[in-house]
Design an enzyme around this catalytic site. Structure first.
Site, PDB file in Angstrom:
ATOM      1  CG  ASP A 179      10.853  50.978  -0.509  1.00 15.56           C
ATOM      2  OD1 ASP A 179      11.695  51.016   0.401  1.00 15.56           O
ATOM      3  OD2 ASP A 179      10.017  51.883  -0.696  1.00 15.56           O
ATOM      4  CG  ASP A 215       9.478  52.179   9.284  1.00 14.06           C
ATOM      5  OD1 ASP A 215      10.083  53.030   8.607  1.00 14.06           O
ATOM      6  OD2 ASP A 215       9.597  50.947   9.104  1.00 14.06           O
TER       7      ASP A 215
END
Length: 260
Positions: free
Chosen positions: A11, A130
């Site tokens: 990330d 998500d």
């Protein structure tokens, strides 16, 4: 049984790898290129790079950084964040990515999945989802989950399994399923959700969010029916090392992908 995959995730924000809990409270986890190189050498099956603020900041993914990472690894490489057009995908593939991951743009315009699959092939297209628990989507005996976009900041009103099926039908080649509720908590993957998505689609499902122990990987492969498992902080901070994890899973009867 198809061999299972272990996928570290970078990330990235401002060129550095970061990790938080439930998508917030981010802390620095190291240089993205150096981490990528280390994972390629230590037995990771693939690598995923997510530019976590590209969509929110309305800009394209850092292509120069993608190119630097690609030059330093010898494993398949998926890139996501801020991808909106076929030209964005073409540029990332030219920079060394093997696959691209789309999330917010696919929700805004689902036909983008069709067009990318047609132009580049389904094997290049990963649909990232998500997911957050939402009791409004509960059905008798089943917990409901809602799709979120824009780095987990914006609810969509769309139920997760329904969206996974649509993405599959439109040509996505993989589903990257992240439980926002479990992300960074190290409490284990969302097993029931992962299993329901895996059973609803005919493509590989990558489970993400919640890995904290080797047993969590065993559970998501055996009970969650995941084809691959993705994690970040436990690998970045050496709480679990990938070679030992693969040995552990192999000893428990799980066929792992081997590297030549």
């Amino acid at each position: 049984m198809l061999a299972k995959r272990i996928i570290p995730c970078l990330d990235v924000r401002d060129g550095r790898t970061v990790k938080g809990v439930n998508f917030v409270n981010l802390r620095d986890a190291g240089d993205a290129v150096e981490l990528a190189k280390a994972y390629s050498l230590c037995g990771a099956d693939e690598l995923t790079f997510l530019d976590i603020t590209a969509t929110v900041e309305n800009r394209s993914t850092f292509r120069a950084l993608v190119e630097r990472i690609a030059q330093n690894i010898a494993i398949p490489f998926t890139v996501g964040g801020g991808i909106r057009t076929s030209d964005d995908v073409s540029a990332l593939l030219d920079s060394g990515a093997d696959k691209i991951s789309i999330n917010s743009q696919a929700i805004a315009d689902p036909s983008v999945i069709d067009s990318l699959a047609l132009r580049f092939g389904s094997q290049c297209v990963v649909c990232a989802i998500d997911a957050r628990r939402n009791p409004a989507f509960d059905t008798p005996g089943t917990e409901g989950w809602e799709v979120y976009v824009h780095g987990g900041r914006k609810p969509t009103g769309i139920e997760v399994v329904t969206w996974a099926k649509e993405a599959y039908n439109r040509g996505a080649g993989e589903i990257l399923l992240t439980s926002m509720d479990r992300d960074g908590t190290k409490g284990g993957f969302a097993i029931d959700l992962t299993r329901r998505v895996a059973q609803a689609v005919g493509i590989p499902v990558i489970a993400s969010g919640g890995a904290g122990a080797m047993e969590h990987f065993e559970a998501v492969f055996k009970e969650g029916k995941a084809d691959a498992a993705l994690a970040a902080s436990i690998f970045h901070f050496h709480e679990i090392d990938i070679p030992q994890l693969k040995i552990f899973l192999g000893q428990r009867g799980i066929t792992m992908r081997t590297r030549q």
